[in-house]
Design a protein around this motif. Sequence first.
Motif, PDB file in Angstrom:
ATOM      1  N   VAL A   1       0.784  -1.284   0.026  1.00  0.00           N
ATOM      2  CA  VAL A   1       0.017  -0.079   0.127  1.00  0.00           C
ATOM      3  C   VAL A   1       0.919   1.338   0.066  1.00  0.00           C
ATOM      4  N   VAL A   2       2.043   1.362   0.700  1.00  0.00           N
ATOM      5  CA  VAL A   2       2.773   2.426   0.898  1.00  0.00           C
ATOM      6  C   VAL A   2       3.568   2.507  -0.375  1.00  0.00           C
ATOM      7  N   LEU A   3       3.943   1.360  -1.378  1.00  0.00           N
ATOM      8  CA  LEU A   3       4.741   1.621  -2.375  1.00  0.00           C
ATOM      9  C   LEU A   3       3.419   2.001  -3.404  1.00  0.00           C
ATOM     10  N   SER A   4       2.166   1.729  -3.329  1.00  0.00           N
ATOM     11  CA  SER A   4       1.211   2.453  -4.393  1.00  0.00           C
ATOM     12  C   SER A   4       1.128   3.771  -4.206  1.00  0.00           C
ATOM     13  N   GLU A   5       1.082   4.252  -2.719  1.00  0.00           N
ATOM     14  CA  GLU A   5       0.974   5.606  -2.738  1.00  0.00           C
ATOM     15  C   GLU A   5       2.185   6.278  -3.189  1.00  0.00           C
ATOM     16  N   ALA A   6       3.397   5.791  -2.969  1.00  0.00           N
ATOM     17  CA  ALA A   6       4.581   6.505  -3.381  1.00  0.00           C
ATOM     18  C   ALA A   6       4.656   6.494  -5.031  1.00  0.00           C
ATOM     19  N   MET A   7       4.279   5.328  -5.715  1.00  0.00           N
ATOM     20  CA  MET A   7       3.914   5.373  -6.925  1.00  0.00           C
ATOM     21  C   MET A   7       2.924   6.470  -7.410  1.00  0.00           C
ATOM     22  N   SER A   8       1.807   6.850  -6.588  1.00  0.00           N
ATOM     23  CA  SER A   8       1.079   7.991  -6.985  1.00  0.00           C
ATOM     24  C   SER A   8       1.711   9.288  -6.949  1.00  0.00           C
ATOM     25  N   ASN A   9       2.547   9.394  -5.750  1.00  0.00           N
ATOM     26  CA  ASN A   9       3.548  10.487  -5.609  1.00  0.00           C
ATOM     27  C   ASN A   9       4.427  10.680  -6.730  1.00  0.00           C
ATOM     28  N   VAL A  10       5.003   9.515  -7.074  1.00  0.00           N
ATOM     29  CA  VAL A  10       5.972   9.698  -8.237  1.00  0.00           C
ATOM     30  C   VAL A  10       5.354  10.376  -9.644  1.00  0.00           C
ATOM     31  N   SER A  11       3.988  10.092  -9.693  1.00  0.00           N
ATOM     32  CA  SER A  11       3.168  10.419 -11.070  1.00  0.00           C
ATOM     33  C   SER A  11       2.997  11.746 -10.726  1.00  0.00           C
TER      34      SER A  11
END
Length: 725
Positions: free
Chosen positions: A664-674
């Motif tokens: 979940v943290v990684l998913s949020e990180a990827m959203s932040n990367v976008s």
Amino acid sequence: MKLKLKLNSKKENLKTQSEGEKRTPNVKELYNSSLNGIKNVKMTNPIKSVGLMLFLIIFSAILVCVLVVGLFSYSTSKSIIKNKVADSTAVAIQQSTGKLDLMFKNYEALSMQILLDKTVQDNLDLMDKAKDDYEKFDSMKKLGDSLQSYVLGNSSIVGAAIIPIEGSASSVTTGSSSITTEVAQKSDWMKKVEDGGGRLVWLPSELKGYSGSAPEATFAMGRVMKNTITNEAKFVMVIEIYLKELSKELQDVKLGEDSSITIVDSAGNLVLPSKPSSKPEEIGKPSPIAFPKEGKAAESGSKTTTDENGNEVLAVYNKFDNVDWKLVGSVPVAELVKDAGQILNTTWIIAGIAALLAIGIGMLVIWMVAIPLVRLRNLMNEGALGNLSVRSTINKKDEIGQLAQSFNQMMTQITLLVNQTNQSAQDVLATAGELSDASKKTAISAREIAVATEEIANGASSLATEAEKGNDLTAEIGEQMQQVMTANQEMGVAASDVESASRQGTTYMNSLIEKTGMTEEMTRSMVEKVDRLKESTRSIRKILDVLNNMTKQTNILSLNATIEAARAGAAGKGFMVVADEIRKLADQSRQSIDVVGQITETIQKEIDETVNVLSTAYPIFQEQIQSVKEANQIFLTVQGQMGDFVGRLDSVTESISKLERSQVVLSEAMSNVSAVAEESSATSEEVASLSTEQNSISEGLVRLSDKLETVSTGLKETLSRFRTE
């Protein structure tokens, strides 16, 4: 700055998860330790089985019951026969007593006639008042003639004598009597007659008569002769009677083989022995049978006692009405109960049949109990070594059938658990591979971001595209993690079912241990009873030795009697026949004693064999109990291992939960990367500063993926040891 804080938080979570994984126990090591414990369990010797113990118990119980019933019937029949014979013998003794009482009354009437005879009284008075020897001689002659007239026609009377109480005058005798005044006045029987006053006194038998020179034994009656006018007592009258007259009166009385009839006086001495002609020395000797002194039992009755040879006899006695003597009839108990021996022989035959029946029942018990238990034990050992495809084919409705069904259910649940765990391990391994690939790609991207920091502005669109791919990949990882969670929960339910089945098996084994303990107590009691029976047979052998010695002595006495009869010539032929019969009887007794000794020896050997078998079976039974306890320990070990396995599943569940949170943290990180990619043109300097941190996070994710792959591989290798086909 906000994005930098989020990345730092994710990095700390990854480090914490990695440290937690390092503290997780190794499943392979736990399985190997459990397998070593199973291999150390020793196999039970087939001889030391529950079936053999049950067979011995059933065999002993049936045999003991048959022997108890048979021996009780034999004892009861002996008692009934003894009572019936005692009643019939009592009737015969009473009739014989009445017959002898009539004879004694006749003798008493004869003595009263002599006492009241006027001629006798006159001559007694003349003897007392005679002035010279001639008158005394004449009165003695007339007195002798008067006595002769009473005695002459009675062949049973030896003779009669009239003896003065005081003085040295000669006694008046008739018949074969030769009693002298001097001998009579010094004798005890003379005093006994005087103490009787005018009553008739019966005197016991004497081997050589009361004169001491008679050719055969006699008994006598005496009374004080008083003057009918002055009532003075100066003379004593004694009438001797042949002892054989009593034997003639009793010769027709038959009480049974080897029975005897005797007459005993008030002092317990023999007046008429059982065989006065062959054993005259027994006359006057104490009777081997003791009688009550007072009460109704002193008059008549019956009792079981031993004779002079130590043999058990049934003695029936009755007191005479006119004489203070008893007529005693004795019958050997062995002769009475010899017909009851058929019951004893039948008992041994039935005991043999019961032993064969017990063997058949024991074999059936072994087939129904011991063999299924051995099969279940072998299946359990094979399943403990990793073969999960074993199943029991026992189809019964009893506890053993229920145990077999429980075993099958347990193996089915374990098989399902292993299959599900294996499938879950494969899924986790595949997911770990995908996660590893994704992590490597992220690491490569992070390095490219670090290298291409100067070109971020120009490649913002390309970074956004890569961020969208990472987001999709993170969603896919989330779905895979959800599947892993579901499989892990199913694995936990299956482990709980296996643990419940193991607990039920432990309960059945505890019940079996308790029943086996009860069987051990019964076996110990049986050993003690057989030891007591062994002591009883030793006592019988001692008694047989005594009887054998007595038989040898009887043979010696018979030989001496034969020699004496041969010396006597023609006069001893009858005595030689009697001695020969005694010798034959002694030989028969010796043969019977030898047969009884052989039977007793056989019983002794069988008892010794029974004691040896029980002594051998008892430690075997102890080892069987130990084997049952070891089987119970196996159930407890399986139960404990399944508990540990459930705990490890919980640990795996927790690790997967942490991994899900990381995803979940990684998913949020990827959203932040976008978002960063969209703002990369404005925040290129900030992306450059964060590229280094992104690179380290990616490396941590790679290490975490490698760790997950290693754990999945180890779990798969551990489960591969179990065979389900």
